[in-house]
Write an enzyme that holds these catalytic residues in place. Structure first.
Site, PDB file in Angstrom:
ATOM      1  N   ASP A   2      36.464  39.806  37.498  1.00  0.00           N
ATOM      2  CA  ASP A   2      37.062  39.304  38.902  1.00  0.00           C
ATOM      3  C   ASP A   2      38.439  40.058  39.183  1.00  0.00           C
ATOM      4  OD1 ASP A   2      35.069  37.968  40.208  1.00  0.00           O
ATOM      5  OD2 ASP A   2      35.905  35.863  39.708  1.00  0.00           O
ATOM      6  N   ARG A  57      42.144  28.686  36.055  1.00  0.00           N
ATOM      7  CA  ARG A  57      41.077  29.145  35.797  1.00  0.00           C
ATOM      8  C   ARG A  57      41.067  30.267  34.591  1.00  0.00           C
ATOM      9  NH1 ARG A  57      37.332  32.658  38.488  1.00  0.00           N
ATOM     10  NH2 ARG A  57      38.509  34.634  38.321  1.00  0.00           N
ATOM     11  N   THR A  62      28.659  29.893  39.742  1.00  0.00           N
ATOM     12  CA  THR A  62      29.120  28.900  39.392  1.00  0.00           C
ATOM     13  C   THR A  62      28.731  28.335  40.525  1.00  0.00           C
ATOM     14  OG1 THR A  62      30.595  30.684  40.693  1.00  0.00           O
ATOM     15  CG2 THR A  62      31.158  28.717  41.603  1.00  0.00           C
TER      16      THR A  62
HETATM   17  O1  DON Z   1      36.082  32.685  41.112  1.00  0.00           O
HETATM   18  C1  DON Z   1      35.334  34.259  41.485  1.00  0.00           C
HETATM   19  O2  DON Z   1      35.435  34.290  43.484  1.00  0.00           O
HETATM   20  C2  DON Z   1      33.413  34.136  41.634  1.00  0.00           C
HETATM   21  N1  DON Z   1      34.053  34.129  39.925  1.00  0.00           N
HETATM   22  C3  DON Z   1      32.902  33.062  41.937  1.00  0.00           C
HETATM   23  C4  DON Z   1      31.519  33.325  40.979  1.00  0.00           C
HETATM   24  C5  DON Z   1      30.225  32.556  41.765  1.00  0.00           C
HETATM   25  O3  DON Z   1      30.303  32.174  43.269  1.00  0.00           O
HETATM   26  C6  DON Z   1      28.854  32.886  41.467  1.00  0.00           C
HETATM   27  N2  DON Z   1      27.542  32.667  42.040  1.00  0.00           N
HETATM   28  N3  DON Z   1      27.339  31.586  42.812  1.00  0.00           N
END
Ligand code: DON
Length: 608
Positions: free
Chosen positions: A459, A140, A417
C-alpha cells in the site's frame, strides 16, 4: 491477477437465499421494516431482484431468533461471518459493550475469515462513547526500521511480487495492539475473556463454506511456494480444502491462548516477536523483534465533516478514507442529486466526477500525516466548492493532475479486508475495518504460530507512478520510510443526526471502500433508501487513474449509455466490494444490522 477478477472472488455471489445464513434480526419491527422497504423499492423495478432476495433473507433469518422478542433491543452486530457475529453477540448478552463485542468479532474473524483479516494485519476503529465523544484507534501496520524507498526496485523498476508476497511484503502488524488499546480505554471485558472463545473455534474447527473455498482456490498457485500456509489452507493434493471441510488451526489456537494468558506482550515483545525475528533472518526479511516491540496503536481524533444535515466522523491519515469520503460528499453537497432519479446517468456522472477529482488529490497529497505534509484544506468546504464549479453536468472532465487545496503547506493533518460494526443500548458505537491486505496477505504464516502475515507494504507507493495491487499510484507523500504507515482507503465511518448516532458503516475492497461508503451515504441520505436497499444497490467507482468508470452489474442500460454519452469510458464488473452497516435511523428506535447481500454476511440485533 486482474483487479476486477479479484473483486469477483471477494464477493462470492449466492444464487440461492438458503445459502445466505446470515444472523438474525429479532424484532417484528424489522420484518415490517422489510415490507416498507419492499413497497418503496418497487418504484425502482430494475433493483427488484436484489431486493426480493434481501427481503426473503429477512424472513428466513429472522425466524430462529424471533423467540423472546421484547420491546427494547440491546445492540446490533454486523460482520461477514456468522461465527464472528455470534461471538460478538454473546459478549453483549453477557454484559459487554459494543467495544468488547467489536474486539470479539475481530479476533473471531481472524480464525474463520483469516484470508481477509487477523492479528497478523491491521485495522482502524472509530469508537463513539455514550457521552458522544468520538475517537479513532489507528492499528495500521508500520514499515520496519530498515525499510527504505528503493527496497522493491530491481534494475530500476519496482517489482510488485516483492511487495505483494513473501518476507519483504510484511509490515509490523497493528490489529492486536489496537484491540488492546480499545479494551483498555473503553471496554468492560479483558482481552483474555474475549480471545478464549476464538481460540476454541480455532481448536475445534469450523466448516469451510463456498466463499472461503473460492478465495483460497484463487491463490492456490502462489500458496504452493509457502509451505506453512499451504499446510493449513491446502489439502494433501495441494488443492484448496473442499466446501464442508472442518478447518482446525491448532497453532493459531495456541497463539491465541498464549495472548490470552500472557497478554499482548507475548505477541509484540515475547515468543511471537522472537519467532518473527528468527524467520525473517532466515528468509531475507527486514522485520525484527525491535520493530515488533516498538509498535504502538495510536489514538487519533476522528475527522469530522457534515453532509446535508448529517454529521460524519471518519478516519484521518494514514487512512485516506475519512479525507476523501468527506471531500467527495463536500463536492456533492453543491448538487441536488435527488432530482436526478435514483439510477440515472446524470446523478452517477456527478458522483463519478467528484470521485475522480478526489482520487487525483489522493495520489498526490495523501500519506501518513506523521511523516508527510497532508493538507487539511482537502476537506475545506471552500475547496470543495471550487472543485464542484469545475464539474460540467454534461461532459466528463479531463483531470490531468491533482488540485491545490487552501493553505496546502501550512495547515496539516495531525502534525482482502473486512468491515464490521457494533452498537449497544448504552450508546457505544464501533465501526472497524481490518485487513491483511490481499487474500492471505503476504502468504507467509510464521512457523508454529498459525498467524497469517499481512502484505501491507504494497500500500506504499513503491515508485512514483507505479501502480500497486489496486492500481493506485502515489507520490512522495506515500513513499516508504522506516516506521511510517502505508496509506489506506479503509473508511470506517460513524454518522449522527442531531447528536444521535444513526449509522456505523464501512467496507472492504481497496479504493472502492471510499466509493462504497460515499454511495451508501448518498443513497440513504439523498434518496431515502433504507440501509438494506443501499447495500443491494449496484455500485460505482472512479479512482482517477485509470480514467474509467467502474459500474457493478445491475445498472440500467440507459445509465451506462448516458455515462458513455457524457464522454466516460465505462467498464461493467460483476461485483464491487463488501460493506456492512449497523443503523438506528429513528433515534431511540430499533437497531438494524445489515450485511452485504453479495456475501454470506451475518448480522444480528439483540433483545435483552
Ligand atoms: O488499506 C487499504 O486500503 C487496503 N489494504 C485494503 C485492502 C482491501 O480492501 C482488500 N480487499 N478486499
Amino acid at each position: 491477477m486482474d483487479l476486477w477478477v479479484y473483486f469477483r472472488g471477494l464477493t462470492h455471489y449466492n444464487t440461492s437465499m438458503s445459502l445466505q445464513t446470515s444472523g438474525a434480526l429479532t424484532r417484528r419491527a424489522d420484518s415490517s421494516h422489510g415490507l416498507a422497504a419492499r413497497s418503496r423499492w418497487s418504484r425502482h423495478p430494475w433493483l427488484k431482484p436484489m431486493t426480493r432476495c434481501l427481503f426473503v433473507s429477512f424472513l428466513f433469518i429472522g425466524w430462529p431468533d424471533d423467540r423472546g422478542v421484547s420491546s427494547v433491543q440491546a445492540g446490533a452486530v454486523s460482520t461477514v461471518h456468522p461465527l464472528a457475529t455470534q461471538a460478538a453477540m454473546e459478549v453483549m448478552k453477557e454484559g459487554g459493550n459494543a467495544v468488547d463485542a467489536a474486539v470479539a468479532a475481530g479476533l473471531t474473524l481472524g480464525v474463520v475469515d483469516g484470508f481477509n483479516s487477523g492479528i497478523g494485519g491491521g485495522c482502524f476503529l472509530i469508537i463513539r462513547t455514550p457521552r458522544g465523544e468520538i475517537v479513532g484507534i489507528d492499528g495500521r501496520e508500520a514499515a520496519p526500521a530498515t525499510a527504505h524507498q528503493d527496497m522493491y526496485l530491481k534494475d530500476g523498476e519496482a517489482d510488485p511480487s516483492l511487495s505483494q508476497s513473501g518476507p519483504l511484503a510484511i509490515a509490523v502488524p497493528g490489529a492486536l495492539a489496537a484491540y488492546e488499546l480499545a479494551l483498555s480505554r473503553f471496554g468492560k471485558r479483558s482481552l483474555n475473556n474475549l480471545v478464549m472463545p476464538a481460540a476454541r473455534i480455532a481448536e475445534n474447527g469450523f466448516l469451510i463454506d463456498e466463499g472461503f473455498h473460492s478465495r483460497i482456490r484463487g491463490v492456490v498457485e502462489r500458496l504452493r511456494g509457502f509451505s506453512e500456509a499451504a499446510d493449513i489452507f491446502l489439502d494433501g493434493q495441494h488443492q484448496a480444502h473442499p466446501v464442508g471441510h472442518r478447518l482446525v488451526q491448532l497453532d493459531l489456537a495456541k497463539t491465541y491462548r498464549s495472548i490470552g494468558n500472557k497478554g499482548v506482550d507475548f505477541f509484540y515483545r515475547g515468543p511471537f516477536a522472537h519467532s518473527v525475528d528468527q524467520w525473517m533472518k532466515r528468509s531475507g526479511g527486514k522485520l525484527t523483534a525491535q520493530d515488533m516491540a516498538a509498535y504502538r496503536a495510536i489514538l487519533r481524533p476522528s475527522l469530522r465533516s457534515r453532509y446535508r444535515q448529517y454529521d460524519l466522523a471518519g478516519f484521518p491519515p494514514p487512512s485516506s478514507g475519512g479525507v476523501h469520503v468527506a471531500q467527495i460528499l463536500n463536492i456533492l453537497q453543491h448538487f441536488s442529486l435527488r432530482e436526478k432519479g435514483v439510477a440515472s446517468a446524470d446523478w452517477a456522472h456527478l458522483v463519478v466526477e467528484a470521485m475522480k477529482l478526489a482520487f487525483a488529490d489522493r495520489a498526490y497529497w495523501l500519506g501518513d500525516a506523521d511523516f508527510a505534509p497532508v493538507p487539511d484544506g482537502l476537506v475545506d468546504v471552500s475547496y470543495a466548492r471550487a472543485l464542484a464549479e469545475r464539474i460540467d453536468p454534461e461532459r466528463a472532465l479531463d483531470v490531468p493532475s491533482h488540485g491545490q487545496p487552501p493553505h496546502a503547506y501550512k495547515s496539516l493533518f495531525g502534525s482482502h479486508t473486512t468491515h464490521f460494526s457494533t452498537a449497544d443500548e448504552e450508546g457505544w458505537w464501533v465501526a472497524c475495518t481490518a485487513t491483511v491486505n490481499t487474500t492471505l496477505g503476504s502468504k507467509v504464516v510464521i512457523p508454529d504460530t498459525g498467524v497469517v502475515m499481512n502484505n501491507e507494504m504494497d500500500d506504499f507507493s513503491a515508485q512514483p507512478g507505479k501502480p500497486n495491487f489496486f492500481g493506485l499510484v502515489g507520490s512522495q507523500a506515500n513513499a516508504i520510510r522506516p516506521g511510517k504507515r502505508p496509506l489506506s482507503s479503509m473508511s470506517p465511518t460513524l454518522v449522527s443526526l442531531e447528536g444521535e448516532p444513526v449509522y456505523a458503516l464501512g467496507g472492504a475492497g481497496g479504493p472502492t471502500i471510499i466509493s462504497q461508503t460515499v454511495l451508501h451515504l448518498i443513497l440513504m441520505i439523498d434518496f431515502g433508501l433504507t440501509p438494506e436497499q443501499a447495500l443491494a444497490h449496484p455500485r460505482l467507482h472512479h479512482q482517477w487513474n485509470p480514467d474509467q468508470v467502474i459500474l457493478e452489474e445491475g445498472w440500467p442500460a440507459s445509465a451506462i449509455e448516458g455515462l458513455r454519452d457524457k464522454g466516460h469510458e465505462v467498464r461493467v464488473v460483476p461485483s464491487l466490494g463488501v460493506s456492512q452497516i449497523v443503523a438506528r435511523p429513528d433515534k431511540k428506535g430499533s437497531f438494524q444490522a445489515l450485511a452485504d447481500p453479495r456475501v454470506k454476511g451475518s448480522r444480528m440485533t439483540h433483545t435483552p
